[in-house]
Design a protein around this motif. Sequence first.
Motif, PDB file in Angstrom:
ATOM      1  N   ASN A   1       0.849  -1.188   0.000  1.00 50.71           N
ATOM      2  CA  ASN A   1       0.000   0.000   0.000  1.00 50.71           C
ATOM      3  C   ASN A   1       0.892   1.249   0.000  1.00 50.71           C
ATOM      4  OD1 ASN A   1      -1.415   2.294   1.163  1.00 50.71           O
ATOM      5  ND2 ASN A   1      -3.071   0.872   1.613  1.00 50.71           N
ATOM      6  N   PRO A   2       0.703   2.163  -0.962  1.00 50.82           N
ATOM      7  CA  PRO A   2       1.577   3.334  -1.069  1.00 50.82           C
ATOM      8  C   PRO A   2       1.577   4.207   0.189  1.00 50.82           C
ATOM      9  CG  PRO A   2      -0.041   3.299  -2.856  1.00 50.82           C
ATOM     10  CD  PRO A   2      -0.293   2.104  -2.014  1.00 50.82           C
ATOM     11  N   ARG A   3       0.442   4.282   0.858  1.00 47.52           N
ATOM     12  CA  ARG A   3       0.407   5.063   2.106  1.00 47.52           C
ATOM     13  C   ARG A   3       1.301   4.418   3.164  1.00 47.52           C
ATOM     14  NH1 ARG A   3      -5.626   5.905   1.036  1.00 47.52           N
ATOM     15  NH2 ARG A   3      -5.641   8.031   0.237  1.00 47.52           N
ATOM     16  N   ARG A   4       1.287   3.093   3.241  1.00 48.78           N
ATOM     17  CA  ARG A   4       2.132   2.369   4.195  1.00 48.78           C
ATOM     18  C   ARG A   4       3.604   2.607   3.887  1.00 48.78           C
ATOM     19  NH1 ARG A   4       2.777   1.545   8.900  1.00 48.78           N
ATOM     20  NH2 ARG A   4       0.543   1.638   8.955  1.00 48.78           N
ATOM     21  N   VAL A   5       3.956   2.652   2.596  1.00 45.77           N
ATOM     22  CA  VAL A   5       5.344   2.907   2.201  1.00 45.77           C
ATOM     23  C   VAL A   5       5.776   4.282   2.702  1.00 45.77           C
ATOM     24  CG1 VAL A   5       6.909   3.246   0.230  1.00 45.77           C
ATOM     25  CG2 VAL A   5       5.238   1.380   0.189  1.00 45.77           C
ATOM     26  N   VAL A   6       4.934   5.279   2.500  1.00 41.36           N
ATOM     27  CA  VAL A   6       5.263   6.644   2.945  1.00 41.36           C
ATOM     28  C   VAL A   6       5.388   6.699   4.465  1.00 41.36           C
ATOM     29  CG1 VAL A   6       4.388   9.018   3.093  1.00 41.36           C
ATOM     30  CG2 VAL A   6       4.278   7.779   0.929  1.00 41.36           C
ATOM     31  N   ILE A   7       4.463   6.081   5.169  1.00 40.19           N
ATOM     32  CA  ILE A   7       4.505   6.072   6.641  1.00 40.19           C
ATOM     33  C   ILE A   7       5.783   5.398   7.132  1.00 40.19           C
ATOM     34  CG2 ILE A   7       3.424   5.077   8.707  1.00 40.19           C
ATOM     35  CD1 ILE A   7       0.703   5.614   7.269  1.00 40.19           C
ATOM     36  N   ASN A   8       6.143   4.268   6.542  1.00 41.89           N
ATOM     37  CA  ASN A   8       7.369   3.583   6.953  1.00 41.89           C
ATOM     38  C   ASN A   8       8.604   4.436   6.726  1.00 41.89           C
ATOM     39  OD1 ASN A   8       6.044   1.381   7.932  1.00 41.89           O
ATOM     40  ND2 ASN A   8       6.513   0.059   6.208  1.00 41.89           N
TER      41      ASN A   8
ATOM     42  N   ALA B   1      11.367   6.171   9.632  1.00 39.27           N
ATOM     43  CA  ALA B   1      12.717   5.601   9.576  1.00 39.27           C
ATOM     44  C   ALA B   1      13.647   6.229  10.608  1.00 39.27           C
ATOM     45  CB  ALA B   1      13.295   5.752   8.175  1.00 39.27           C
ATOM     46  N   TYR B   2      13.372   7.465  11.021  1.00 41.79           N
ATOM     47  CA  TYR B   2      14.217   8.114  12.030  1.00 41.79           C
ATOM     48  C   TYR B   2      14.206   7.330  13.337  1.00 41.79           C
ATOM     49  CZ  TYR B   2      10.135   9.828  14.517  1.00 41.79           C
ATOM     50  OH  TYR B   2       8.971   9.893  15.243  1.00 41.79           O
ATOM     51  N   GLN B   3      13.134   6.583  13.591  1.00 42.27           N
ATOM     52  CA  GLN B   3      13.069   5.798  14.823  1.00 42.27           C
ATOM     53  C   GLN B   3      14.137   4.712  14.834  1.00 42.27           C
ATOM     54  OE1 GLN B   3       8.994   4.524  14.713  1.00 42.27           O
ATOM     55  NE2 GLN B   3       8.262   6.344  15.780  1.00 42.27           N
ATOM     56  N   ILE B   4      14.438   4.158  13.689  1.00 45.78           N
ATOM     57  CA  ILE B   4      15.468   3.128  13.612  1.00 45.78           C
ATOM     58  C   ILE B   4      16.819   3.721  13.998  1.00 45.78           C
ATOM     59  CG2 ILE B   4      16.696   1.523  12.083  1.00 45.78           C
ATOM     60  CD1 ILE B   4      14.021   1.352  10.486  1.00 45.78           C
TER      61      ILE B   4
ATOM     62  N   HIS C   1      21.176   4.443  17.948  1.00 46.89           N
ATOM     63  CA  HIS C   1      21.991   5.344  18.771  1.00 46.89           C
ATOM     64  C   HIS C   1      21.869   4.963  20.250  1.00 46.89           C
ATOM     65  CE1 HIS C   1      24.121   9.071  19.634  1.00 46.89           C
ATOM     66  NE2 HIS C   1      23.253   9.274  20.602  1.00 46.89           N
ATOM     67  N   ALA C   2      20.645   4.729  20.712  1.00 48.88           N
ATOM     68  CA  ALA C   2      20.426   4.352  22.114  1.00 48.88           C
ATOM     69  C   ALA C   2      21.109   3.030  22.437  1.00 48.88           C
ATOM     70  CB  ALA C   2      18.926   4.264  22.407  1.00 48.88           C
ATOM     71  N   ILE C   3      20.953   2.048  21.577  1.00 50.51           N
ATOM     72  CA  ILE C   3      21.555   0.726  21.791  1.00 50.51           C
ATOM     73  C   ILE C   3      23.074   0.839  21.863  1.00 50.51           C
ATOM     74  CG2 ILE C   3      22.002  -1.470  20.582  1.00 50.51           C
ATOM     75  CD1 ILE C   3      19.279  -1.309  22.090  1.00 50.51           C
ATOM     76  N   SER C   4      23.636   1.676  21.001  1.00 49.41           N
ATOM     77  CA  SER C   4      25.087   1.861  20.994  1.00 49.41           C
ATOM     78  C   SER C   4      25.549   2.549  22.279  1.00 49.41           C
ATOM     79  CB  SER C   4      25.505   2.684  19.774  1.00 49.41           C
ATOM     80  OG  SER C   4      26.904   2.885  19.769  1.00 49.41           O
ATOM     81  N   ASP C   5      24.863   3.618  22.662  1.00 48.81           N
ATOM     82  CA  ASP C   5      25.233   4.347  23.884  1.00 48.81           C
ATOM     83  C   ASP C   5      25.137   3.469  25.127  1.00 48.81           C
ATOM     84  OD1 ASP C   5      25.808   6.656  22.508  1.00 48.81           O
ATOM     85  OD2 ASP C   5      24.045   7.770  23.203  1.00 48.81           O
ATOM     86  N   LEU C   6      24.177   2.545  25.137  1.00 48.90           N
ATOM     87  CA  LEU C   6      23.957   1.687  26.305  1.00 48.90           C
ATOM     88  C   LEU C   6      24.784   0.394  26.257  1.00 48.90           C
ATOM     89  CD1 LEU C   6      20.081   2.115  26.500  1.00 48.90           C
ATOM     90  CD2 LEU C   6      21.788   3.087  28.077  1.00 48.90           C
ATOM     91  N   ASN C   7      25.552   0.217  25.189  1.00 53.09           N
ATOM     92  CA  ASN C   7      26.415  -0.965  25.024  1.00 53.09           C
ATOM     93  C   ASN C   7      25.637  -2.277  25.087  1.00 53.09           C
ATOM     94  OD1 ASN C   7      28.781   0.670  24.811  1.00 53.09           O
ATOM     95  ND2 ASN C   7      28.719   0.919  27.029  1.00 53.09           N
TER      96      ASN C   7
ATOM     97  N   LEU D   1      14.584  -3.067  21.130  1.00 57.90           N
ATOM     98  CA  LEU D   1      15.120  -4.270  20.488  1.00 57.90           C
ATOM     99  C   LEU D   1      14.099  -4.916  19.556  1.00 57.90           C
ATOM    100  CD1 LEU D   1      17.201  -5.841  23.381  1.00 57.90           C
ATOM    101  CD2 LEU D   1      18.071  -4.894  21.224  1.00 57.90           C
ATOM    102  N   ARG D   2      12.833  -4.875  19.926  1.00 60.60           N
ATOM    103  CA  ARG D   2      11.816  -5.478  19.056  1.00 60.60           C
ATOM    104  C   ARG D   2      11.707  -4.697  17.755  1.00 60.60           C
ATOM    105  NH1 ARG D   2       7.852  -7.261  22.340  1.00 60.60           N
ATOM    106  NH2 ARG D   2       8.999  -9.212  22.423  1.00 60.60           N
ATOM    107  N   LEU D   3      11.730  -3.376  17.831  1.00 59.75           N
ATOM    108  CA  LEU D   3      11.685  -2.573  16.606  1.00 59.75           C
ATOM    109  C   LEU D   3      12.883  -2.916  15.723  1.00 59.75           C
ATOM    110  CD1 LEU D   3      10.519  -0.203  14.862  1.00 59.75           C
ATOM    111  CD2 LEU D   3      12.181   1.226  16.046  1.00 59.75           C
TER     112      LEU D   3
END
Length: 177
Positions: free
Chosen positions: A75-82, A86-89, A94-100, A133-135
């Motif tokens: 769905n094109p709307r889903r593509v745009v939303i994803n 993307a900034y969440q990834i 960044h958080a995972i790296s900072d927290l080791n 981690l789930r994301l």
Amino acid sequence: MNNETSTLRSLANIIIRAVDTMERIYAQAGLPLPSLDKFYDPGDHAEALAQDPQVVAASKKLVAACAQISATVWNPRRVVINHAHAYQISSCLHAISDLNVVEVLREAGEKGASVKDIGETIGVDSGLIERILRLLATHHIFREVSPGVFANNRISSTLDKGLSRTVEEEIESGGAV
């Protein structure tokens, strides 16, 4: 349907040819294709073979065709939303790296560690760690071994800074290394 090959079929054929090329090259070398579930080891012969020009070219075609298929059939709307999310990834990385977290999971090995244990080890709420981690696992950056238990994979292991918990604790306490 007319005699022309559909775009999806053309893309699927590109994928099949690329997979055939990669499997042939790895088989000729007597090596398995790299596995997403294993840790990345730059010294591994299978990883080194991934830099072969024919493998690189096939990989590029494979990834591009897969991306175009996804964009075409979803769905094109889903593509745009994803794409908008993307900034969440990158924020989670960044958080995972900072927290080791990668280092904690390295020490846990292939069986992984529960989010409760990870949270206790790094002093962060386990619910937050689980969501992050789930994301990332949804995007193939970590592996969820069982519900709430995560392990590194080929992708996440590239984030390993090589620190041990002792060194990390020394750094966090402001001591010299």
